[in-house]
Scaffold this motif. Structure first.
Motif, PDB file in Angstrom:
ATOM      1  N   LYS A 268      12.218   4.879  53.635  1.00 30.48           N
ATOM      2  CA  LYS A 268      11.033   5.733  53.556  1.00 30.48           C
ATOM      3  C   LYS A 268       9.864   5.121  54.319  1.00 30.48           C
ATOM      4  N   GLU A 269       9.642   3.795  54.156  1.00 28.64           N
ATOM      5  CA  GLU A 269       8.553   3.119  54.884  1.00 28.64           C
ATOM      6  C   GLU A 269       8.801   3.190  56.389  1.00 28.64           C
ATOM      7  N   GLY A 270      10.079   3.032  56.794  1.00 31.29           N
ATOM      8  CA  GLY A 270      10.402   3.122  58.216  1.00 31.29           C
ATOM      9  C   GLY A 270      10.120   4.511  58.769  1.00 31.29           C
ATOM     10  N   GLN A 271      10.471   5.539  58.007  1.00 28.07           N
ATOM     11  CA  GLN A 271      10.244   6.914  58.461  1.00 28.07           C
ATOM     12  C   GLN A 271       8.765   7.262  58.480  1.00 28.07           C
ATOM     13  N   LEU A 272       8.020   6.775  57.490  1.00 26.86           N
ATOM     14  CA  LEU A 272       6.566   6.990  57.484  1.00 26.86           C
ATOM     15  C   LEU A 272       5.901   6.227  58.641  1.00 26.86           C
ATOM     16  N   GLY A 273       6.416   5.023  58.922  1.00 25.47           N
ATOM     17  CA  GLY A 273       5.870   4.243  60.033  1.00 25.47           C
ATOM     18  C   GLY A 273       6.085   4.926  61.365  1.00 25.47           C
ATOM     19  N   ALA A 274       7.285   5.494  61.559  1.00 30.74           N
ATOM     20  CA  ALA A 274       7.569   6.241  62.793  1.00 30.74           C
ATOM     21  C   ALA A 274       6.642   7.448  62.892  1.00 30.74           C
ATOM     22  N   ASN A 275       6.430   8.148  61.767  1.00 29.22           N
ATOM     23  CA  ASN A 275       5.524   9.296  61.747  1.00 29.22           C
ATOM     24  C   ASN A 275       4.106   8.881  62.129  1.00 29.22           C
ATOM     25  N   PHE A 276       3.660   7.743  61.599  1.00 30.45           N
ATOM     26  CA  PHE A 276       2.317   7.236  61.908  1.00 30.45           C
ATOM     27  C   PHE A 276       2.193   6.938  63.400  1.00 30.45           C
ATOM     28  N   THR A 277       3.270   6.400  63.985  1.00 30.42           N
ATOM     29  CA  THR A 277       3.277   6.163  65.434  1.00 30.42           C
ATOM     30  C   THR A 277       3.061   7.472  66.187  1.00 30.42           C
ATOM     31  N   GLY A 278       3.713   8.550  65.736  1.00 26.60           N
ATOM     32  CA  GLY A 278       3.547   9.859  66.366  1.00 26.60           C
ATOM     33  C   GLY A 278       2.100  10.340  66.333  1.00 26.60           C
ATOM     34  N   TRP A 279       1.425  10.127  65.197  1.00 27.72           N
ATOM     35  CA  TRP A 279       0.001  10.498  65.120  1.00 27.72           C
ATOM     36  C   TRP A 279      -0.840   9.634  66.062  1.00 27.72           C
ATOM     37  N   LEU A 280      -0.540   8.342  66.113  1.00 32.93           N
ATOM     38  CA  LEU A 280      -1.301   7.445  66.984  1.00 32.93           C
ATOM     39  C   LEU A 280      -1.137   7.824  68.454  1.00 32.93           C
ATOM     40  N   LYS A 281       0.053   8.333  68.827  1.00 32.80           N
ATOM     41  CA  LYS A 281       0.287   8.714  70.223  1.00 32.80           C
ATOM     42  C   LYS A 281      -0.642   9.853  70.661  1.00 32.80           C
ATOM     43  N   ILE A 282      -1.119  10.668  69.716  1.00 39.53           N
ATOM     44  CA  ILE A 282      -2.062  11.739  70.064  1.00 39.53           C
ATOM     45  C   ILE A 282      -3.328  11.146  70.680  1.00 39.53           C
ATOM     46  N   LEU A 283      -3.692   9.942  70.215  1.00 38.48           N
ATOM     47  CA  LEU A 283      -4.925   9.310  70.676  1.00 38.48           C
ATOM     48  C   LEU A 283      -4.865   8.888  72.142  1.00 38.48           C
ATOM     49  N   ASP A 284      -3.646   8.722  72.683  1.00 42.33           N
ATOM     50  CA  ASP A 284      -3.503   8.172  74.033  1.00 42.33           C
ATOM     51  C   ASP A 284      -4.324   8.944  75.067  1.00 42.33           C
ATOM     52  N   VAL A 285      -4.301  10.279  74.970  1.00 40.49           N
ATOM     53  CA  VAL A 285      -5.007  11.092  75.970  1.00 40.49           C
ATOM     54  C   VAL A 285      -6.511  10.872  75.867  1.00 40.49           C
ATOM     55  N   ALA A 286      -7.037  10.918  74.635  1.00 43.25           N
ATOM     56  CA  ALA A 286      -8.485  10.765  74.444  1.00 43.25           C
ATOM     57  C   ALA A 286      -8.964   9.356  74.788  1.00 43.25           C
ATOM     58  N   LEU A 287      -8.163   8.353  74.454  1.00 39.45           N
ATOM     59  CA  LEU A 287      -8.608   6.968  74.617  1.00 39.45           C
ATOM     60  C   LEU A 287      -8.337   6.393  76.000  1.00 39.45           C
ATOM     61  N   PHE A 288      -7.282   6.863  76.677  1.00 35.56           N
ATOM     62  CA  PHE A 288      -6.876   6.213  77.924  1.00 35.56           C
ATOM     63  C   PHE A 288      -6.966   7.119  79.160  1.00 35.56           C
ATOM     64  N   ILE A 289      -6.723   8.426  78.993  1.00 38.69           N
ATOM     65  CA  ILE A 289      -6.737   9.330  80.147  1.00 38.69           C
ATOM     66  C   ILE A 289      -8.120   9.943  80.368  1.00 38.69           C
ATOM     67  N   LEU A 290      -8.783  10.352  79.277  1.00 43.02           N
ATOM     68  CA  LEU A 290     -10.111  10.974  79.416  1.00 43.02           C
ATOM     69  C   LEU A 290     -11.134  10.084  80.130  1.00 43.02           C
ATOM     70  N   PRO A 291     -11.166   8.755  79.870  1.00 41.79           N
ATOM     71  CA  PRO A 291     -12.112   7.931  80.632  1.00 41.79           C
ATOM     72  C   PRO A 291     -11.913   8.045  82.142  1.00 41.79           C
ATOM     73  N   GLY A 292     -10.665   8.220  82.586  1.00 39.04           N
ATOM     74  CA  GLY A 292     -10.411   8.389  84.018  1.00 39.04           C
ATOM     75  C   GLY A 292     -10.966   9.712  84.534  1.00 39.04           C
TER      76      GLY A 292
END
Length: 528
Positions: A268-292
């Protein structure tokens, strides 16, 4: 003016404070309880909770090339590279519901060990060496090359000194405390990364004049995730067909990425951790691409788009904050490097040293070998990094993505068929791992160096090439399995992962929420 000439003593003081804090956290985690076993060193004693797993997976993925190259692509093409972050949710979901239950149910420490139980010792040996070479080249050396260039820019140091400095910090955690120290320090580092990157995005947005002004001053296609099929850089067909090949390998079968899930307290912790990674990946565009993209509006005349990120930092941030960004870049580097070193150490020690040479090795011998391999791996990575530096005209991001695209097909085929199709035979799996890898890498060398794509127009997009290779190898593994099944003395699988449990309600609803949000994102940025 060079970047190192802009930095002030306060910036270096901030970096120093950061490094001391980081080492203090690592020391506290590593030595308050001495590691008692190899499992503690490699899999954190199976104690990781979902926040540590999520931050570690995301942190391993967020290297310096992500920050610099994402801003560069944002500057030149907009958010289309966001596909490499947002499309990933499908394959992280696949890890959570298909692969993780089987990995954890089989109680393995490495993925080659898992496939060894499925296909036998020969497959485990091939996969172990395959993983070691992949980690050395794809994770350690390319990351160190990108990071070494950044540190060289910031401190005006030779590349080899920059690389050794980064390795020394990362090796400390891997040697001393293993995965648990890495997981704890990654949480600290990734929170810092989010805070500083968000500050850069918000500052840039303020300077541009808000979201409406940003959209008004950029070409409409900058906000399309799906570009026309004839687009030379990122056609939607290539991404739709090619990224899944890379996604399965990267998120579901790569030791560096999956290591923290293997160290989960429970499924369960592993599956929740993978899910949390999926939410964190949403941030990639705002944090890394938008500044460009903001840099495109604020500084439209940059000669080198790769300078977009640091141009934003040095132009918009005051003294001290620039030092904090340096600290964040070092955080991203250390996060990727220490996870890769830990994966390298785990695979060599458990799949080669213990499995082949010292089955009766004591815990002290296993831990000692793990630490020796970490040091040797770091030394080898330095030489590979310096060799990469000798190549002229290397575009790090494009070559990195291409290399991943050519490494992925054999591994994706073997793991998908090995896990999901019981009729797959050992001979078929080994044939794909050996012949398929040779074929895939030969095509890759031809694409990148012998008949470079920039000069020879007969090549399809590298993601499409990856897809074609995958389809061919998938057909081949089926044919060989059917031919081989009629022979005697086939290996009988010893893989036992028990009964796959149903998804807990909390896990199920969090995944439904994430999938809904991601589908909404694609509808919002759907190319209209």
């Amino acid at each position: 003016m060079e970047i190192h000439e802009i930095l002030q003593p306060l910036d270096f003081a901030v970096v120093g404070i950061y490094l001391v804090t980081l080492i203090a956290i690592g020391y506290w985690v590593s030595f308050r309880k001495q590691p008692a076993s190899g499992e503690n060193l490699f899999l954190a004693g199976k104690s990781l909770r979902w926040p540590s797993i999520g931050f570690t997976m995301w942190g391993t993925n967020v290297g310096p090339s992500m920050l610099i190259a994402s801003a560069s692509i944002g500057y030149t093409t907009g958010i289309v590279a966001g596909n490499f972050a947002w499309y990933a949710f499908i394959f992280i979901f696949l890890l959570a519901v298909v692969f993780a239950p089987r990995y954890l149910g089989a109680r393995v420490q490495t993925l080659p060990e898992f496939m060894g139980k499925r296909f036998g010792d020969s497959t485990q040996n091939i996969l172990a060496w395959y993983t070691i070479v992949t980690v050395l080249i794809s994770w350690l050396s390319l990351t160190l090359f990108a990071g070494g260039i950044l540190v060289r820019q910031m401190l005006d140091l030779p590349l080899w000194i920059s690389v050794i400095l980064l390795l020394a910090i990362a090796s400390f955690f891997t040697i001393a405390g293993g995965l648990k120290a890495i997981a704890y320090t990654n949480v600290f580092q990734m929170v810092l990364l989010i805070v500083v990157s968000l500050a850069l995005t918000l500052t840039g947005l303020y300077q541009v004049g808000g979201v409406g002004e940003l959209i008004a001053q950029t070409p409409p296609e900058y906000w399309n995730l799906l570009l026309p099929a004839e687009d030379p850089n990122y056609p939607w067909v290539a991404i739709a067909l090619g990224y899944p090949v890379m996604g399965v390998w990267f998120w579901c079968t790569d030791q560096s990425m999956v290591q923290s899930v293997l160290g989960a307290r429970n499924l369960k912790e592993g599956q929740l951790g993978a899910n949390f990674t999926g939410w964190l990946k949403i941030l990639d565009v705002a944090l890394f691409i938008l500044p460009g993209i903001m840099c495109f509006v604020l500084f439209p005349d940059l000669e080198d788009p790769d300078e977009a990120y640091m141009t934003m930092v040095t132009s918009l941030f005051p003294v001290g904050m620039t030092g904090l960004v340096m600290a964040v870049l070092i955080a991203a580097l250390v996060s990727t490097i220490d996870s890769a070193l830990n994966a390298l150490s785990t695979v060599f020690t458990m799949d080669i040293y213990v499995k082949k040479y010292r089955p009766a090795a004591s815990q002290q011998q296993i831990i000692r070998m793990g630490r020796v391999v970490t040091i040797l791996g770091a030394i080898i990575a330095v030489f590979i990094t310096l060799a990469i530096d000798s190549i002229q005209g290397l575009n790090l991001f494009d070559v990195f993505q291409s290399i991943l695209g050519f490494i992925a097909p054999p591994m994706s085929v073997v793991f998908l068929f090995g896990v999901l199709w019981k009729k797959t035979t050992t001979k078929a799996a080994n044939s794909i791992l050996l012949f398929g890898t040779l074929l895939s890498l030969t095509i890759g060398v031809g694409y990148l160096w012998v008949f470079p794509n920039a000069e020879y127009t007969f090549w399809p997009h590298f993601l499409l090439l990856s897809f074609y290779i995958f389809v061919f190898l998938a057909a081949l593994i089926v044919v060989i399995s059917y031919i081989d099944r009629n022979r005697k003395n086939l290996y009988i699988s010893t893989l036992d992962f028990g009964t796959i449990p149903k998804l807990p309600n909390k896990v199920k609803w969090l995944w439904i929420a994430l999938i809904t949000v991601m589908v909404g994102m694609y509808l919002l940025f759907n190319g209209h």
